[in-house]
Design a protein around this motif. Structure first.
Motif, PDB file in Angstrom:
ATOM      1  N   ARG A 326       0.848  -1.195   0.000  1.00 36.39           N
ATOM      2  CA  ARG A 326       0.000   0.000   0.000  1.00 36.39           C
ATOM      3  C   ARG A 326       0.885   1.247   0.000  1.00 36.39           C
ATOM      4  N   ALA A 327       0.771   2.057  -1.054  1.00 37.29           N
ATOM      5  CA  ALA A 327       1.539   3.311  -1.103  1.00 37.29           C
ATOM      6  C   ALA A 327       0.912   4.300  -0.125  1.00 37.29           C
ATOM      7  N   VAL A 328       1.751   4.965   0.654  1.00 32.33           N
ATOM      8  CA  VAL A 328       1.259   5.913   1.663  1.00 32.33           C
ATOM      9  C   VAL A 328       1.986   7.241   1.456  1.00 32.33           C
ATOM     10  N   PRO A 329       1.246   8.369   1.415  1.00 32.13           N
ATOM     11  CA  PRO A 329       1.917   9.666   1.231  1.00 32.13           C
ATOM     12  C   PRO A 329       2.819   9.995   2.431  1.00 32.13           C
ATOM     13  N   PRO A 330       3.803  10.911   2.232  1.00 29.33           N
ATOM     14  CA  PRO A 330       4.761  11.217   3.307  1.00 29.33           C
ATOM     15  C   PRO A 330       4.120  11.611   4.639  1.00 29.33           C
ATOM     16  N   ALA A 331       3.032  12.394   4.585  1.00 32.35           N
ATOM     17  CA  ALA A 331       2.375  12.814   5.837  1.00 32.35           C
ATOM     18  C   ALA A 331       1.853  11.588   6.592  1.00 32.35           C
ATOM     19  N   GLY A 332       1.241  10.659   5.840  1.00 37.42           N
ATOM     20  CA  GLY A 332       0.712   9.433   6.448  1.00 37.42           C
ATOM     21  C   GLY A 332       1.824   8.583   7.048  1.00 37.42           C
ATOM     22  N   MET A 333       2.972   8.491   6.330  1.00 39.38           N
ATOM     23  CA  MET A 333       4.095   7.703   6.846  1.00 39.38           C
ATOM     24  C   MET A 333       4.621   8.308   8.149  1.00 39.38           C
ATOM     25  N   ALA A 334       4.639   9.655   8.215  1.00 43.59           N
ATOM     26  CA  ALA A 334       5.117  10.334   9.425  1.00 43.59           C
ATOM     27  C   ALA A 334       4.205  10.017  10.615  1.00 43.59           C
ATOM     28  N   PRO A 343       3.690   1.291  20.098  1.00 46.28           N
ATOM     29  CA  PRO A 343       2.542   0.528  19.584  1.00 46.28           C
ATOM     30  C   PRO A 343       1.476   0.313  20.661  1.00 46.28           C
ATOM     31  N   GLY A 344       0.241   0.678  20.310  1.00 47.64           N
ATOM     32  CA  GLY A 344      -0.878   0.454  21.224  1.00 47.64           C
ATOM     33  C   GLY A 344      -1.123   1.593  22.196  1.00 47.64           C
ATOM     34  N   TRP A 345      -0.174   2.495  22.340  1.00 49.98           N
ATOM     35  CA  TRP A 345      -0.342   3.631  23.246  1.00 49.98           C
ATOM     36  C   TRP A 345      -1.005   4.782  22.498  1.00 49.98           C
ATOM     37  N   VAL A 346      -1.732   5.583  23.241  1.00 50.42           N
ATOM     38  CA  VAL A 346      -2.384   6.744  22.631  1.00 50.42           C
ATOM     39  C   VAL A 346      -1.334   7.841  22.399  1.00 50.42           C
ATOM     40  N   VAL A 347      -1.327   8.374  21.163  1.00 46.25           N
ATOM     41  CA  VAL A 347      -0.441   9.501  20.854  1.00 46.25           C
ATOM     42  C   VAL A 347      -1.335  10.725  20.633  1.00 46.25           C
ATOM     43  N   ALA A 348      -1.043  11.793  21.368  1.00 45.77           N
ATOM     44  CA  ALA A 348      -1.896  12.992  21.337  1.00 45.77           C
ATOM     45  C   ALA A 348      -1.806  13.689  19.982  1.00 45.77           C
ATOM     46  N   ARG A 349      -2.906  14.388  19.628  1.00 47.38           N
ATOM     47  CA  ARG A 349      -2.935  15.126  18.352  1.00 47.38           C
ATOM     48  C   ARG A 349      -1.795  16.148  18.283  1.00 47.38           C
ATOM     49  N   ALA A 350      -1.522  16.819  19.386  1.00 50.39           N
ATOM     50  CA  ALA A 350      -0.475  17.859  19.401  1.00 50.39           C
ATOM     51  C   ALA A 350       0.881  17.245  19.047  1.00 50.39           C
ATOM     52  N   GLU A 351       1.126  16.028  19.547  1.00 48.54           N
ATOM     53  CA  GLU A 351       2.400  15.351  19.266  1.00 48.54           C
ATOM     54  C   GLU A 351       2.451  14.921  17.793  1.00 48.54           C
ATOM     55  N   LEU A 352       1.332  14.451  17.284  1.00 45.41           N
ATOM     56  CA  LEU A 352       1.268  14.040  15.877  1.00 45.41           C
ATOM     57  C   LEU A 352       1.429  15.257  14.958  1.00 45.41           C
ATOM     58  N   LEU A 353       0.900  16.395  15.390  1.00 46.34           N
ATOM     59  CA  LEU A 353       1.024  17.618  14.594  1.00 46.34           C
ATOM     60  C   LEU A 353       2.501  17.993  14.418  1.00 46.34           C
ATOM     61  N   ARG A 354       3.299  17.745  15.478  1.00 44.14           N
ATOM     62  CA  ARG A 354       4.727  18.086  15.420  1.00 44.14           C
ATOM     63  C   ARG A 354       5.482  17.265  14.368  1.00 44.14           C
ATOM     64  N   VAL A 355       5.057  16.018  14.144  1.00 40.21           N
ATOM     65  CA  VAL A 355       5.784  15.175  13.166  1.00 40.21           C
ATOM     66  C   VAL A 355       5.259  15.360  11.745  1.00 40.21           C
ATOM     67  N   LEU A 356       4.118  16.036  11.615  1.00 36.53           N
ATOM     68  CA  LEU A 356       3.502  16.196  10.296  1.00 36.53           C
ATOM     69  C   LEU A 356       4.286  17.219   9.478  1.00 36.53           C
ATOM     70  N   GLY A 358       5.257  20.201   7.416  1.00 39.33           N
ATOM     71  CA  GLY A 358       4.660  21.476   6.990  1.00 39.33           C
ATOM     72  C   GLY A 358       3.216  21.695   7.398  1.00 39.33           C
ATOM     73  N   ALA A 359       2.834  21.193   8.586  1.00 40.18           N
ATOM     74  CA  ALA A 359       1.403  21.243   8.951  1.00 40.18           C
ATOM     75  C   ALA A 359       0.988  22.526   9.646  1.00 40.18           C
ATOM     76  N   GLY A 360       1.936  23.272  10.199  1.00 40.52           N
ATOM     77  CA  GLY A 360       1.533  24.488  10.927  1.00 40.52           C
ATOM     78  C   GLY A 360       0.984  24.132  12.302  1.00 40.52           C
ATOM     79  N   ARG A 361      -0.040  24.884  12.742  1.00 41.85           N
ATOM     80  CA  ARG A 361      -0.526  24.706  14.122  1.00 41.85           C
ATOM     81  C   ARG A 361      -1.939  24.153  14.215  1.00 41.85           C
ATOM     82  N   ASP A 362      -2.539  23.884  13.090  1.00 44.26           N
ATOM     83  CA  ASP A 362      -3.952  23.474  13.112  1.00 44.26           C
ATOM     84  C   ASP A 362      -4.071  21.959  13.276  1.00 44.26           C
ATOM     85  N   GLU A 363      -4.666  21.537  14.405  1.00 54.18           N
ATOM     86  CA  GLU A 363      -4.784  20.091  14.655  1.00 54.18           C
ATOM     87  C   GLU A 363      -5.733  19.393  13.681  1.00 54.18           C
ATOM     88  N   HIS A 364      -6.535  20.199  12.934  1.00 45.43           N
ATOM     89  CA  HIS A 364      -7.395  19.576  11.903  1.00 45.43           C
ATOM     90  C   HIS A 364      -6.547  18.935  10.815  1.00 45.43           C
TER      91      HIS A 364
END
Length: 405
Positions: A326-334, A343-356, A358-364
């Motif tokens: 399955r090909a996955v875009p770079p943002a998805g791979m991050a 694995p199995g632990w909850v990762v907060a949206r704010a933390e995921l935003l940091r690895v995305l 060029g995402a900026g600050r919007d958690e959407h």
């Protein structure tokens, strides 16, 4: 000290245009995925790059090509002219021909200066050693006959023979091919030989540094899974360019932890190893075995998890879900990499935003990237949304201990 040379990884093909990065390849006809599918491999070779690129692509890899060198013939070079005249005037006891293209280049340059016949006459009267079948062909084409040639194309065998015969007080001329042969010259000199270098080619940085800079940026940004090296000067040149750009520390961090350095042999690996970078090398110093080694090494480094009953293997820019690529875009791979780190632990949206990227600050941005990731994986239940907290991989805590990625 291992005195082998990897010089025979350069054959006599001419430089061909660079490979452009390919898309993630489709599975092959049998429906099975290819061993390097989902991985991106950087190629630093100037010569035989097309051959190496084709071998990698055939096994499913995406190839990023950036020749780290160009090879310049020395037909107008005073060093080669001086060495040639010196040998004609003062014949050596032994001449070692190391590469077919280099030996031919030497004879052609001598012809151009009007010393061709004198050089051939000189070589006819000495012990001429040809490293391997191709070089032997070039020697015969010049109307000469080699005294001996190893079947293995190994400079180590040439060295063993010379040292076995005894080199004390003997004059040995070594036809170079742009790169030094570490250990070889030192061992001859330690044995009492006088070594005369015959430099036929010189390595220079590429005229256009853009592809090299792109490859360095990709390595630092973990956009490649491996870098391949087929000559020590190419490795040294890439490291020198990183130094010029002030990114040595970042590059070494990537090479120490995430990006595999695959070298065709031990001589090629020296510039990397001198900086503490671990390298892998095939047992036979050839392009084919180098590619086979990558086919083993890269998949073995991929993280494998059992998620919601599915086997998930996370590769560089694609994911194998139950052996379906399955090909996955770079943002998805991050995002997936961040979830897979715990694995199995909850990762907060704010933390995921940091690895995305060029995402900026919007958690959407995390929500929309996550939606695209789930679509790409084709199995939405692999990633669970935990309301008001974030996301987690749907891993059964019991099965987790059995599958360590």
């Amino acid at each position: 000290m291992h005195h082998s040379s990897d010089a025979h990884s350069h054959d006599d093909s001419t430089h061909t245009p660079a490979h452009t990065p390919a898309r993630t390849p489709a599975p092959n006809a049998s429906g099975a995925y290819k061993p390097l599918a989902g991985f991106t491999v950087g190629v630093t070779a100037a010569r035989r790059a097309d051959e190496l690129g084709t071998l990698l692509e055939r096994r499913g890899a995406t190839v990023l090509h950036a020749p780290a060198l160009r090879i310049v013939p020395l037909a107008d070079d005073s060093e080669l002219l001086a060495a040639t005249k010196e040998l004609i005037d003062h014949a050596p006891d032994v001449v070692v021909a190391t590469t077919a293209i280099g030996f031919r280049g030497w004879i052609e340059a001598a012809d151009g200066w009007g010393y061709g016949e004198a050089l051939v006459r000189c070589l006819r009267g000495v012990e001429l050693l040809a490293r391997g079948p191709k070089v032997k062909g070039a020697v015969r084409a010049a109307g000469l006959t080699e005294e001996w040639s190893p079947s293995s194309e190994s400079m180590a065998e040439v060295l063993d023979r010379l040292l076995g015969e005894g080199v004390e007080g003997r004059r040995v001329a070594l036809q170079m091919h742009g790169e030094p042969l570490p250990g070889f010259v030192e061992a001859l000199r330690a044995g009492g030989a006088e070594v005369v270098m015959v430099p036929v080619y010189r390595w220079l940085p590429p005229e256009d540094l853009t592809p090299v800079d792109r490859l360095l940026d990709a390595a630092v940004g973990r956009g490649v899974d491996a870098l391949t090296f087929t000559s020590a000067p190419a490795a040294a040149s890439l490291l020198a360019r990183a130094e010029e750009r002030g990114m040595t520390a970042e590059l070494l961090t990537a090479l120490h932890h995430d990006v595999l350095s695959a070298c065709v042999g031990p001589v090629t690996a020296l510039p990397l190893q001198s900086l503490g970078v671990d390298t892998v090398q095939p047992e036979r110093f050839r392009l084919g075995p180098l590619v086979q080694l990558l086919c083993q090494e890269l998949p073995s480094r991929a993280k494998v998890l059992i998620i919601a009953g599915h086997r998930v293997e996370i590769r560089g820019h694609a994911v194998l879900v139950d052996d379906e690529l399955r090909a996955v875009p770079p943002a998805g791979m991050a995002l997936l990499a961040a979830l897979a780190r715990r694995p199995g632990w909850v990762v907060a949206r704010a933390e995921l935003l940091r690895v995305l990227p060029g995402a900026g600050r919007d958690e959407h941005a995390v929500e929309s990237a996550m939606a695209r990731l789930r679509t790409a994986l084709g199995t939405p239940k692999l990633i669970q949304t935990v309301v008001k907290r974030g996301y987690r991989l749907a891993i059964d805590p019991v099965s987790e201990s059995k599958y360590v990625g």
